[in-house]
Design a protein around this motif. Sequence first.
Motif, short mmCIF file in Angstrom:
data_model
loop_
_atom_site.label_atom_id
_atom_site.label_comp_id
_atom_site.label_asym_id
_atom_site.label_seq_id
_atom_site.Cartn_x
_atom_site.Cartn_y
_atom_site.Cartn_z
N UNK A 95 26.55 -25.30 -53.65
CA UNK A 95 25.95 -26.56 -54.08
C UNK A 95 26.39 -27.67 -53.11
N UNK A 96 25.47 -28.25 -52.34
CA UNK A 96 25.85 -29.34 -51.44
C UNK A 96 26.44 -30.52 -52.23
N UNK A 97 27.58 -31.00 -51.81
CA UNK A 97 28.22 -32.10 -52.52
C UNK A 97 28.97 -31.68 -53.77
N UNK A 98 28.92 -30.42 -54.10
CA UNK A 98 29.62 -29.84 -55.24
C UNK A 98 29.04 -30.27 -56.59
N UNK A 99 29.54 -29.65 -57.63
CA UNK A 99 29.22 -30.04 -59.01
C UNK A 99 30.28 -31.06 -59.40
N UNK A 100 29.87 -32.16 -59.96
CA UNK A 100 30.80 -33.23 -60.29
C UNK A 100 30.63 -33.64 -61.75
N UNK A 101 31.39 -34.64 -62.16
CA UNK A 101 31.27 -35.12 -63.54
C UNK A 101 31.46 -36.63 -63.59
N UNK A 102 30.81 -37.22 -64.57
CA UNK A 102 30.98 -38.64 -64.87
C UNK A 102 30.50 -38.86 -66.30
N UNK A 103 31.16 -39.74 -67.00
CA UNK A 103 30.77 -40.07 -68.37
C UNK A 103 30.65 -38.82 -69.25
N UNK A 104 31.65 -37.93 -69.11
CA UNK A 104 31.72 -36.71 -69.93
C UNK A 104 30.49 -35.83 -69.79
N UNK A 105 30.04 -35.70 -68.56
CA UNK A 105 28.87 -34.87 -68.27
C UNK A 105 29.01 -34.26 -66.88
N UNK A 106 28.63 -33.00 -66.75
CA UNK A 106 28.64 -32.32 -65.45
C UNK A 106 27.23 -32.39 -64.86
N UNK A 107 27.16 -32.51 -63.53
CA UNK A 107 25.86 -32.54 -62.87
C UNK A 107 26.02 -32.23 -61.39
#
Length: 188
Positions: A52-64
């Motif tokens: 996944x380019x840029x990796x899988x990340x999280x913000x506001x209790x959500x992964x994307x």
Amino acid sequence: MESEKNEVLLKLKEAADIFVSNPKSYLLIPEIRTNLGYALSNAKDINDVAAIPGRITSAFNRAFYCLPPQFGASDHIARVIITAMRHDSNMRSAIDLRYYESIVYSLPKHEICMFDRRLEKEESRKKERHTMNFMVDYCFEQWNGESHYYIVDEGDVGKEKTIFVLGKDPVEVVEKSLSLLSFISINR
């Protein structure tokens, strides 16, 4: 070759979508973010591994994640997978997850390898981008030729502790990863 590449990309996207669709998966994402990779059956270098380019990340209790899987998108997870494939050609996928003691202590001891970066010899440490290879080689030696699924990187100064989950394909890796959510003993 092209049909296998398309198959790898589709399977990896399917797995990434399963991961981010779980409402608790953000708990598994380390500060360095998460990457999920899947290699071609004859992978030799990072361009044979999709991630996944840029990796899988999280913000506001959500992964994307922002971009679809691509070949050559992650040197880090590709080195883990390619090194694992040298020991077991079926181990074509991996993900790196946030470290939790509760997860490590919940897994059967024979299924995990604890890797202390201080074990790496000085000459090996000096080689850029060599620690992941050393770690995976070390763990397969500890497993005496058998394949297991969990490598715990105990980190070092400036290096976050992480848990790597290995598997045959990314859906298997994601399912194993999401099953670890039940072992997290924190409130977030």
